[in-house]
Design a protein around this motif. Structure first.
Motif, short mmCIF file in Angstrom:
data_model
loop_
_atom_site.label_atom_id
_atom_site.label_comp_id
_atom_site.label_asym_id
_atom_site.label_seq_id
_atom_site.Cartn_x
_atom_site.Cartn_y
_atom_site.Cartn_z
N ALA A 140 0.82 -1.22 0.00
CA ALA A 140 0.00 0.00 0.00
C ALA A 140 0.85 1.27 0.00
N GLY A 141 2.18 1.12 0.07
CA GLY A 141 3.06 2.28 0.00
C GLY A 141 3.59 2.75 1.33
N HIS A 142 3.28 2.04 2.40
CA HIS A 142 3.80 2.42 3.71
C HIS A 142 5.25 1.97 3.83
N GLU A 143 6.02 2.73 4.55
CA GLU A 143 7.40 2.35 4.82
C GLU A 143 7.41 1.49 6.07
N ILE A 144 8.03 0.35 5.97
CA ILE A 144 8.10 -0.56 7.11
C ILE A 144 9.45 -0.37 7.78
N GLY A 145 9.41 0.08 9.02
CA GLY A 145 10.63 0.31 9.78
C GLY A 145 10.77 -0.70 10.90
N ASN A 146 11.97 -0.85 11.37
CA ASN A 146 12.31 -1.79 12.43
C ASN A 146 12.05 -1.12 13.79
N HIS A 147 11.59 -1.91 14.75
CA HIS A 147 11.36 -1.39 16.11
C HIS A 147 11.88 -2.35 17.17
N SER A 148 12.73 -3.28 16.75
CA SER A 148 13.37 -4.30 17.59
C SER A 148 12.49 -5.55 17.68
N TRP A 149 13.07 -6.61 18.15
CA TRP A 149 12.35 -7.88 18.22
C TRP A 149 11.38 -7.93 19.39
N ASN A 150 11.84 -7.54 20.58
CA ASN A 150 10.93 -7.62 21.73
C ASN A 150 10.99 -6.39 22.63
N HIS A 151 11.28 -5.24 22.02
CA HIS A 151 11.09 -3.93 22.64
C HIS A 151 11.96 -3.65 23.87
N PRO A 152 13.23 -4.01 23.87
CA PRO A 152 14.05 -3.64 25.01
C PRO A 152 14.59 -2.22 24.88
N ASP A 153 15.08 -1.69 25.97
CA ASP A 153 15.83 -0.44 25.93
C ASP A 153 17.19 -0.80 25.34
N LEU A 154 17.41 -0.44 24.10
CA LEU A 154 18.63 -0.83 23.40
C LEU A 154 19.89 -0.28 24.06
N THR A 155 19.78 0.83 24.78
CA THR A 155 20.95 1.42 25.42
C THR A 155 21.46 0.57 26.58
N ARG A 156 20.70 -0.41 26.99
CA ARG A 156 21.11 -1.29 28.09
C ARG A 156 21.68 -2.61 27.59
N LEU A 157 21.81 -2.74 26.27
CA LEU A 157 22.30 -3.99 25.68
C LEU A 157 23.72 -3.84 25.16
N THR A 158 24.36 -4.98 24.94
CA THR A 158 25.68 -4.98 24.31
C THR A 158 25.50 -4.74 22.81
N PRO A 159 26.55 -4.34 22.13
CA PRO A 159 26.43 -4.17 20.67
C PRO A 159 25.94 -5.44 19.97
N GLN A 160 26.36 -6.60 20.43
CA GLN A 160 25.92 -7.85 19.83
C GLN A 160 24.42 -8.08 20.06
N GLN A 161 23.95 -7.76 21.26
CA GLN A 161 22.52 -7.91 21.56
C GLN A 161 21.68 -6.92 20.74
N ILE A 162 22.17 -5.71 20.59
CA ILE A 162 21.47 -4.71 19.78
C ILE A 162 21.36 -5.21 18.35
N ALA A 163 22.48 -5.66 17.81
CA ALA A 163 22.49 -6.16 16.43
C ALA A 163 21.54 -7.34 16.28
N ALA A 164 21.51 -8.24 17.24
CA ALA A 164 20.61 -9.39 17.18
C ALA A 164 19.14 -8.95 17.17
N GLN A 165 18.80 -7.99 18.04
CA GLN A 165 17.43 -7.47 18.09
C GLN A 165 17.01 -6.91 16.74
#
Length: 156
Positions: free
Chosen positions: A24-49
Protein backbone atom coordinates in the motif's frame (compact mmCIF):
# COMPACT_ATOMS: atom_id res chain seq x y z
CA UNK A 1 -1.47 8.00 4.01
CA UNK A 2 2.07 6.77 4.00
CA UNK A 3 3.79 6.45 7.31
CA UNK A 4 6.56 4.73 9.17
CA UNK A 5 5.12 1.68 10.83
CA UNK A 6 6.94 0.02 13.66
CA UNK A 7 7.25 -3.70 13.85
CA UNK A 8 6.48 -5.31 17.15
CA UNK A 9 6.94 -9.04 17.84
CA UNK A 10 3.24 -9.80 17.41
CA UNK A 11 3.61 -8.79 13.75
CA UNK A 12 5.92 -11.74 13.07
CA UNK A 13 2.81 -13.90 13.14
CA UNK A 14 1.19 -11.73 10.46
CA UNK A 15 3.56 -11.47 7.51
CA UNK A 16 0.56 -10.97 5.23
CA UNK A 17 -0.37 -7.78 7.07
CA UNK A 18 3.18 -6.45 6.79
CA UNK A 19 3.23 -7.37 3.09
CA UNK A 20 -0.09 -5.56 2.54
CA UNK A 21 1.17 -2.46 4.38
CA UNK A 22 4.28 -2.36 2.20
CA UNK A 23 2.26 -2.93 -0.97
CA UNK A 24 0.00 0.00 0.00
CA UNK A 25 3.06 2.28 0.00
CA UNK A 26 3.80 2.42 3.71
CA UNK A 27 7.40 2.35 4.82
CA UNK A 28 8.10 -0.56 7.11
CA UNK A 29 10.63 0.31 9.78
CA UNK A 30 12.31 -1.79 12.43
CA UNK A 31 11.36 -1.39 16.11
CA UNK A 32 13.37 -4.30 17.59
CA UNK A 33 12.35 -7.88 18.22
CA UNK A 34 10.93 -7.62 21.73
CA UNK A 35 11.09 -3.93 22.64
CA UNK A 36 14.05 -3.64 25.01
CA UNK A 37 15.83 -0.44 25.93
CA UNK A 38 18.63 -0.83 23.40
CA UNK A 39 20.95 1.42 25.42
CA UNK A 40 21.11 -1.29 28.09
CA UNK A 41 22.30 -3.99 25.68
CA UNK A 42 25.68 -4.98 24.31
CA UNK A 43 26.43 -4.17 20.67
CA UNK A 44 25.92 -7.85 19.83
CA UNK A 45 22.52 -7.91 21.56
CA UNK A 46 21.47 -4.71 19.78
CA UNK A 47 22.49 -6.16 16.43
CA UNK A 48 20.61 -9.39 17.18
CA UNK A 49 17.43 -7.47 18.09
CA UNK A 50 17.50 -5.40 14.91
CA UNK A 51 18.83 -8.05 12.52
CA UNK A 52 16.20 -10.60 13.54
CA UNK A 53 13.44 -8.06 12.96
CA UNK A 54 14.91 -6.85 9.66
CA UNK A 55 15.07 -10.46 8.46
CA UNK A 56 11.39 -10.98 9.31
CA UNK A 57 10.45 -7.76 7.49
CA UNK A 58 12.49 -8.78 4.45
CA UNK A 59 10.89 -12.23 4.45
CA UNK A 60 7.44 -10.63 4.43
CA UNK A 61 8.05 -7.76 2.01
CA UNK A 62 11.15 -8.62 0.00
CA UNK A 63 12.78 -5.40 1.25
CA UNK A 64 15.19 -4.85 4.09
CA UNK A 65 14.22 -1.86 6.22
CA UNK A 66 16.55 1.14 6.28
CA UNK A 67 15.15 2.89 9.36
CA UNK A 68 14.40 1.98 12.95
CA UNK A 69 12.62 3.58 15.85
CA UNK A 70 14.44 2.71 19.05
CA UNK A 71 12.02 1.60 21.78
CA UNK A 72 11.36 4.47 24.19
CA UNK A 73 13.43 6.72 21.94
CA UNK A 74 16.45 5.37 23.81
CA UNK A 75 19.56 5.80 21.69
CA UNK A 76 23.23 6.35 22.37
CA UNK A 77 26.52 5.98 20.48
CA UNK A 78 26.61 2.22 21.16
CA UNK A 79 23.20 1.76 19.54
CA UNK A 80 24.16 3.93 16.58
CA UNK A 81 27.34 1.98 15.88
CA UNK A 82 25.71 -1.45 16.31
CA UNK A 83 23.52 -1.01 13.22
CA UNK A 84 23.49 0.50 9.77
CA UNK A 85 19.80 1.35 10.16
CA UNK A 86 19.01 5.05 10.39
CA UNK A 87 17.30 6.02 13.66
CA UNK A 88 13.94 7.78 13.56
CA UNK A 89 12.65 9.76 16.51
CA UNK A 90 9.54 11.92 16.65
CA UNK A 91 8.49 15.53 17.00
CA UNK A 92 4.97 14.97 18.35
CA UNK A 93 4.28 12.37 21.03
CA UNK A 94 0.58 11.59 21.28
CA UNK A 95 1.11 9.67 24.53
CA UNK A 96 -1.53 7.32 23.15
CA UNK A 97 -0.26 4.58 25.44
CA UNK A 98 -1.33 6.76 28.36
CA UNK A 99 -4.45 8.48 27.03
CA UNK A 100 -6.56 5.96 25.21
CA UNK A 101 -9.21 8.33 23.93
CA UNK A 102 -9.42 8.83 20.15
CA UNK A 103 -10.50 12.47 20.46
CA UNK A 104 -7.60 13.32 22.80
CA UNK A 105 -5.05 11.55 20.58
CA UNK A 106 -6.41 13.32 17.51
CA UNK A 107 -6.48 16.72 19.16
CA UNK A 108 -2.90 16.34 20.36
CA UNK A 109 -1.73 15.68 16.81
CA UNK A 110 -3.88 18.42 15.31
CA UNK A 111 -2.75 21.02 17.88
CA UNK A 112 0.96 20.19 17.92
CA UNK A 113 1.89 19.09 14.41
CA UNK A 114 3.98 21.44 12.31
CA UNK A 115 5.51 21.15 8.87
CA UNK A 116 7.86 18.15 8.45
CA UNK A 117 6.99 16.65 11.84
CA UNK A 118 7.07 12.96 12.62
CA UNK A 119 4.17 11.91 14.84
CA UNK A 120 4.45 9.00 17.26
CA UNK A 121 1.39 6.76 17.43
CA UNK A 122 0.99 3.09 18.24
CA UNK A 123 -1.14 0.92 15.98
CA UNK A 124 -1.49 -1.60 18.82
CA UNK A 125 -4.07 0.68 20.46
CA UNK A 126 -7.48 0.62 18.79
CA UNK A 127 -8.16 4.13 20.07
CA UNK A 128 -5.11 5.44 18.22
CA UNK A 129 -6.20 3.78 15.01
CA UNK A 130 -9.66 5.31 15.52
CA UNK A 131 -8.09 8.77 15.79
CA UNK A 132 -6.39 8.60 12.39
CA UNK A 133 -9.37 9.59 10.18
CA UNK A 134 -9.95 12.79 12.20
CA UNK A 135 -6.23 13.58 12.08
CA UNK A 136 -6.05 13.05 8.33
CA UNK A 137 -9.13 15.19 7.68
CA UNK A 138 -7.92 18.07 9.86
CA UNK A 139 -4.34 18.12 8.65
CA UNK A 140 -5.31 17.64 5.00
CA UNK A 141 -7.64 20.62 5.34
CA UNK A 142 -4.62 22.62 6.52
CA UNK A 143 -2.70 21.63 3.39
CA UNK A 144 -0.58 18.85 4.85
CA UNK A 145 0.18 15.70 2.90
CA UNK A 146 1.59 12.49 4.27
CA UNK A 147 4.80 10.82 3.17
CA UNK A 148 7.21 8.18 4.38
CA UNK A 149 10.01 9.13 6.72
CA UNK A 150 12.57 8.35 4.02
CA UNK A 151 10.75 10.62 1.56
CA UNK A 152 10.57 13.36 4.17
CA UNK A 153 14.29 13.11 4.87
CA UNK A 154 15.12 13.14 1.15
CA UNK A 155 13.22 16.39 0.64
CA UNK A 156 14.55 18.33 3.63
Amino acid sequence: MRALLHRRPERRRHPGLVRAEAKAGHEIGNHSWNHPDLTRLTPQQIAAQLNRTSAAIKAATGKTPTVFRPPYGAINPTVKTATTLSPVLWDVDTEDWKYRFPAKVAQTVIDKTQRNDVVLMHDIHATSVAAVPQILRALTARGYHFVTVSHLRATM
